[in-house]
Scaffold this active site. Structure first.
Site, PDB file in Angstrom:
ATOM      1  N   ASP A 197       0.861  -1.169   0.000  1.00 58.25           N
ATOM      2  CA  ASP A 197       0.000   0.000   0.000  1.00 58.25           C
ATOM      3  C   ASP A 197       0.907   1.231   0.000  1.00 58.25           C
ATOM      4  OD1 ASP A 197      -2.279   1.549   0.073  1.00 58.25           O
ATOM      5  OD2 ASP A 197      -3.072   0.702   1.920  1.00 58.25           O
ATOM      6  N   ALA A 198       0.329   2.397  -0.172  1.00 56.76           N
ATOM      7  CA  ALA A 198       1.114   3.626  -0.311  1.00 56.76           C
ATOM      8  C   ALA A 198       2.054   3.823   0.880  1.00 56.76           C
ATOM      9  CB  ALA A 198       0.179   4.820  -0.440  1.00 56.76           C
TER      10      ALA A 198
END
Length: 481
Positions: A262-263
């Site tokens: 994820d980011a």
């Protein structure tokens, strides 16, 4: 490939603003895998719509930069486009309802059709990847991050619809990425703001939260996104995105594709691993592709430095880069097709909403309201869209019973509390706290969702949807026969 080239191939950055030429120069210089397009990267027209011609040109420019240096495989041009509140590209592209609609509709084929239609519109603009679907199993109103982004509160249903939607996306020309392994729907902290902790046993996780991901793996889908969630049973206090034990569990499940984080600019990571120190740690743990480091230059330097210092084994970086490149070569060979025109999925989007709309209380057939109603709640756009749909259904706005539109988050007090009809526009849980005679869940705020609502209110259509989650004392499966 050199160490510097491999370090670039495992990074998928974001860039601020609309200077796509500058972004392309960084992609080419650092040998990056491509780019994710965020909302502020989307060119717009004077009326606020997406400038599709400019978006296509920008994607092409970034794609050319990713293929510079003689690379024979395509770059990765991705976007977060789930439907509902997570949609970076809006009109004139089709506006889709929240993914929970597929669970309410109870149709895997419909989820597959929607995935294909969404992908085809994005493919026409030069995208080849969509970071969707959320395969998370939501636990209910205590889930702050996923909510109606989840297709169901039932693990088997979430699995079936996530696989169908992903396969549809592949058929429409895009790589899907099932997220957020090992499941963000059963934790009470949003990883954008802090580190969620999952205290369930591994057996419990495998029976519920991990089940959709096992189905995704079994279906041979190409990409899984790891979330910033600390799983006590695997690696206490360590986000799964940088945890060797979490990646080992994903590989134990049989996954051979690309594991993308994820980011990395989210608070759950930035608070613990400043200055993009998480980048080499995630690779060493087992990640293959690193999404949105806070500073891609710093992340690239950290990876190269970690290889040179011995902190990151060269073979691990090579394995990660090989997985990414293999996926992109495969994507290039399978072809993408021309895609479809913006808005071409609008009729299907409305079909999804008509199949999903759920009556929790009130009549299942015939008119629910008279020819005139009052409306309150929601946003100004919600009320405007309701009025337009009501007019088409023969219902005017002015007098009569009050229809209360309920969005996500805290709700305003009276006079809306006196409504005779309560309509949940996002997740249906707020309907547990209202006493309206009729309670309806529509799982979306698109014009098509309001059209479906107006038809049910007017009695010209029935509501076939069933609750995909428990709402107060009403169990999943509640709805009209």
């Amino acid at each position: 490939m050199s160490t510097e080239e491999m370090a670039g191939q495992v990074l998928l950055p974001f860039f601020p603003g609309l200077d796509h030429t500058a972004h392309a120069a960084v992609i080419e210089r650092l040998h990056l895998a491509g780019s994710i397009i965020m909302g502020d990267n989307v060119p717009g027209t004077a009326d606020g719509s997406v400038d599709t011609t400019a978006m296509q040109a920008a994607a092409g420019q970034l794609q050319a930069a990713a293929r510079a240096g003689g690379r024979s495989w395509p770059g990765l041009i991705g976007v977060d486009q789930e439907g509902g509140k997570v949609a970076r590209l809006r009109a004139p592209l089709t506006e889709w309802p929240a993914p929970m609609s597929y669970g309410a509709a109870g149709s895997a084929p419909l989820a597959g059709e929607a995935g294909a239609a969404m992908a085809a519109e994005l493919a026409a603009l030069g995208f080849n990847t969509d970071f969707a679907p959320s395969a998370d199993v939501t636990m209910g109103p205590a889930d702050p991050a996923i909510g109606a982004r989840s297709m169901s509160g039932n693990a088997d249903a979430a699995a079936a619809y996530s696989v169908a939607f992903s396969q549809g996306m592949l058929a429409g020309g895009l790589l899907p990425a099932a997220k957020h392994f090992p499941g963000h729907g059963s934790v009470t902290v949003d990883s954008h703001a802090g580190l969620p902790v999952q205290d369930a046993s591994l057996d419990a996780l495998r029976a519920k939260d991990l089940r959709p991901f096992q189905s995704v793996v079994d279906a041979g889908l190409p990409m899984v996104m790891t979330g910033h969630i600390a799983v006590t049973a695997l690696d206490p206090g360590v986000p799964a995105s940088v945890s060797k034990a979490a990646y080992a569990e994903l590989r134990r499940m049989g996954f051979k594709g690309v594991a993308i984080t994820d980011a990395l600019n989210m608070a759950a990571i930035q608070d613990r691993y400043p200055n993009d120190s998480a980048a080499p740690l995630a690779l060493a743990a087992g990640a293959d592709l690193l999404l949105m480091p806070a500073d891609v230059e710093a992340a690239h330097a950290a990876i190269v430095g970690a290889v040179r210092s011995g902190a990151l084994p060269p073979a691990r970086l090579a394995e990660a880069a090989q997985r990414v490149v293999t996926m992109l070569i495969w994507r290039g060979r399978t072809g993408q097709g021309p895609g479809t025109a913006p808005g071409s999925g609008s009729e299907l989007s409305q079909k999804v909403s008509r199949a999903a709309i759920t009556v929790l209380a009130g009549p299942c057939r015939g008119p629910i309201v008279p020819a005139s109603v009052r409306v309150a709640g929601g946003s100004a756009q919600d009320r405007s869209r309701f009025a337009a749909s009501a007019s088409k259904a023969g219902i005017s706005i002015g007098e009569g019973p009050l229809v209360r539109l309920i969005g996500a988050g805290p709700q305003p007090p009276a006079p809306e509390a006196a409504a005779e009809v309560a309509v949940a526009l996002d997740a249906p849980w707020p309907l547990a706290d209202v006493t309206a005679r009729s309670r309806i869940a529509v799982y979306g705020r698109s014009q098509g969702a309001f059209d479906a609502l107006a038809s049910v209110l007017a009695g010209t259509a029935t509501a076939p949807g069933k609750l995909p989650v428990d709402v107060g004392s009403q169990p999943a499966g509640t709805g009209c026969d």
